[in-house]
Write a protein that holds these residues in place. Structure first.
Motif, short mmCIF file in Angstrom:
data_model
loop_
_atom_site.label_atom_id
_atom_site.label_comp_id
_atom_site.label_asym_id
_atom_site.label_seq_id
_atom_site.Cartn_x
_atom_site.Cartn_y
_atom_site.Cartn_z
N TYR A 6 4.01 6.14 -1.93
CA TYR A 6 2.73 6.74 -1.59
C TYR A 6 1.68 5.68 -1.26
O TYR A 6 0.78 5.91 -0.45
CB TYR A 6 2.24 7.64 -2.72
N HIS A 7 1.80 4.50 -1.85
CA HIS A 7 0.91 3.39 -1.51
C HIS A 7 1.16 2.96 -0.06
O HIS A 7 0.20 2.77 0.71
CB HIS A 7 1.14 2.20 -2.45
N PHE A 8 2.43 2.78 0.28
CA PHE A 8 2.76 2.38 1.65
C PHE A 8 2.29 3.44 2.66
O PHE A 8 1.77 3.11 3.73
CB PHE A 8 4.26 2.16 1.80
N LEU A 9 2.47 4.70 2.31
CA LEU A 9 2.06 5.78 3.20
C LEU A 9 0.54 5.79 3.39
O LEU A 9 0.04 5.91 4.53
CB LEU A 9 2.53 7.13 2.63
N ALA A 10 -0.20 5.67 2.29
CA ALA A 10 -1.67 5.69 2.37
C ALA A 10 -2.20 4.51 3.17
O ALA A 10 -3.08 4.67 4.04
CB ALA A 10 -2.26 5.68 0.96
N TRP A 11 -1.66 3.32 2.88
CA TRP A 11 -2.12 2.15 3.63
C TRP A 11 -1.71 2.23 5.10
O TRP A 11 -2.46 1.78 5.99
CB TRP A 11 -1.56 0.86 3.01
N GLY A 12 -0.54 2.77 5.36
CA GLY A 12 -0.12 2.93 6.76
C GLY A 12 -1.06 3.83 7.54
O GLY A 12 -1.45 3.51 8.68
N ILE A 13 -1.45 4.96 6.94
CA ILE A 13 -2.39 5.88 7.60
C ILE A 13 -3.75 5.22 7.79
O ILE A 13 -4.36 5.30 8.87
CB ILE A 13 -2.52 7.18 6.78
N TYR A 14 -4.24 4.55 6.74
CA TYR A 14 -5.56 3.94 6.82
C TYR A 14 -5.60 2.82 7.87
O TYR A 14 -6.54 2.74 8.67
CB TYR A 14 -5.96 3.38 5.45
N LEU A 15 -4.62 1.93 7.87
CA LEU A 15 -4.60 0.81 8.82
C LEU A 15 -4.45 1.32 10.25
O LEU A 15 -5.07 0.77 11.18
CB LEU A 15 -3.47 -0.16 8.47
N THR A 16 -3.65 2.35 10.43
CA THR A 16 -3.52 2.94 11.77
C THR A 16 -4.86 3.48 12.26
O THR A 16 -5.26 3.26 13.42
CB THR A 16 -2.48 4.07 11.75
N TYR A 17 -5.57 4.16 11.35
CA TYR A 17 -6.90 4.70 11.70
C TYR A 17 -7.85 3.57 12.10
O TYR A 17 -8.54 3.65 13.14
CB TYR A 17 -7.46 5.47 10.50
N GLU A 18 -7.92 2.49 11.30
CA GLU A 18 -8.88 1.41 11.60
C GLU A 18 -8.52 0.67 12.88
O GLU A 18 -9.38 0.35 13.69
CB GLU A 18 -8.93 0.42 10.42
N ILE A 19 -7.22 0.41 13.08
CA ILE A 19 -6.81 -0.35 14.27
C ILE A 19 -7.09 0.47 15.54
O ILE A 19 -7.58 -0.06 16.55
CB ILE A 19 -5.32 -0.72 14.17
N VAL A 20 -6.79 1.77 15.49
CA VAL A 20 -7.05 2.63 16.65
C VAL A 20 -8.56 2.74 16.90
O VAL A 20 -9.03 2.71 18.05
CB VAL A 20 -6.42 4.02 16.44
#
Length: 368
Positions: A6-20
């Motif tokens: 769940y940590h990897f999933l949350a960070w994946g979603i957040y980083l994708t949002y910021e990079i986009v």
């Protein structure tokens, strides 16, 4: 991966949002190395703030450490900002200017770095308190579950207590009924069958001793145990056609000794079960002697050849364990089978008895 999925999933979603979001804002992507380098520090600050700084200050019993939390947070921010800026200088020194996108090492860049660290520390604070609330809920659930288990256990104990009390009451009635019946049979048979009456009396004495508080206590006078064995041997003889050849001797000093109950009974039962008792020239022996603070109990008997009965193992193990518990190193128990198939057992217990005087005269029970 399972533990922190769940940590990897949350960070994946957040980083994708910021990079986009930055791509839409600036119209270009940075290199993967720049993203990894930048977010490594921010994610590290997130977990350091939640799992180390807050955990080891707010959960510490040291009040001074708790009160110094604001100062520690300030030091944390300054330390991370300094490390980040120095790392940026090294990382971007020889990099393509497209990675910098107008980046300058100035007050503006310091404020941006500081803001970003505070931003992630804020989320780390929320993460810490979410974990703490979750742990408190789990603790409450565990306490409620344990309380429920305790209630169930208490009910089971009460139920077992009622059953035990009923069993105890029945055990009080049945033995009394049996002993009273034996007394009646003794009176009825005393004139017509004195031998049978004597056996009934011996059985009654054994029952009364076995049910007495004295026998259920830790120690009894050896005189009581010897009397029990004498009655037991008389009962055994009454069932036999031929005389059982067994010699039982003891000195009178041993009678006053305190000893754990039913050890003699176990030794005697082993002799009667496994001993060859039909040879007057080679009788089985039970010898009890107390002298010089040593209580000695020795038995010997010729073993039956090809006996169908179980071996001595259980009985002697029981004796050994009970002696060890009661006397520790003050007691020894040895047994062996000699080449002539004679089984020997020896108990030696150091017992202090200042009131006794050594007298080696023996009282001997006739062969039975």
């Amino acid at each position: 991966m399972k533990k922190y999925k769940y940590h990897f999933l949350a960070w994946g979603i957040y980083l994708t949002y910021e990079i986009v979001f930055l791509w839409l804002l600036l119209g270009a992507f940075a290199t993967p190395g720049a993203y990894v380098f930048t977010y490594f520090f921010y994610i590290l600050s997130f977990y350091f703030h939640a799992e180390i700084l807050l955990k080891y200050t707010l959960e510490s019993p040291n009040k001074l450490l708790k009160y110094s939390l604001p100062l520690l947070i300030l030091i944390e921010i300054l330390l991370f900002v300094y490390i980040k800026q120095q790392s940026d200088l090294l990382f971007y020194k020889n990099s393509d200017t497209s990675d910098l996108k107008g980046y300058e090492f100035c007050i503006t860049s310091l404020s941006t770095i500081t803001y970003r660290f505070i931003y992630f520390m804020f989320y780390g604070t929320g993460y810490y308190f979410l974990l703490r609330i979750r742990k408190q809920r789990q603790l409450v659930e565990e306490m409620e579950e344990q309380e429920l288990k305790n209630l169930i256990l208490e009910k089971e104990i009460k139920s077992e207590l009622v059953i035990t009390q009923n069993t105890f009451l029945r055990s009080q009635i049945n033995p009394d009924f049996l002993i009273n019946t034996l007394a009646y049979l003794y009176d009825e048979t005393l004139e017509s069958a004195p031998t049978a009456a004597e056996s009934i009396q011996s059985l009654s004495d054994i029952m009364q001793y076995a049910l007495s508080k004295e026998a259920s206590s830790g120690f009894v006078k050896l005189e009581k145990e010897i009397s029990l064995i004498e009655n037991f041997l008389l009962l055994h003889q009454a069932r036999q056609v031929n005389q059982a050849q067994l010699k039982f001797t003891y000195n009178k000093e041993s009678l006053a000794m305190d000893f754990i109950p039913l050890i003699l009974m176990t030794l005697t039962e082993n002799i009667l079960k496994h001993g060859q008792l039909n040879d007057p020239e080679r009788p089985a022996e039970i010898k009890i002697n107390y002298a010089n603070s040593i209580l000695s109990i020795e038995t010997s008997n010729r073993q039956i050849t090809n006996s169908a009965l179980p071996s001595y193992g259980i009985g002697v193990k029981n004796i050994k364990d009970r002696l060890s518990i009661a006397y520790g190193e003050a007691a020894t128990f040895d047994y062996y089978l000699d080449p002539q198939r004679n089984f020997h057992a020896s108990i030696q217990v150091r017992i202090q008895n200042s009131s006794s005087k050594t007298n080696m005269s023996h009282l001997q029970v006739p062969h039975i």
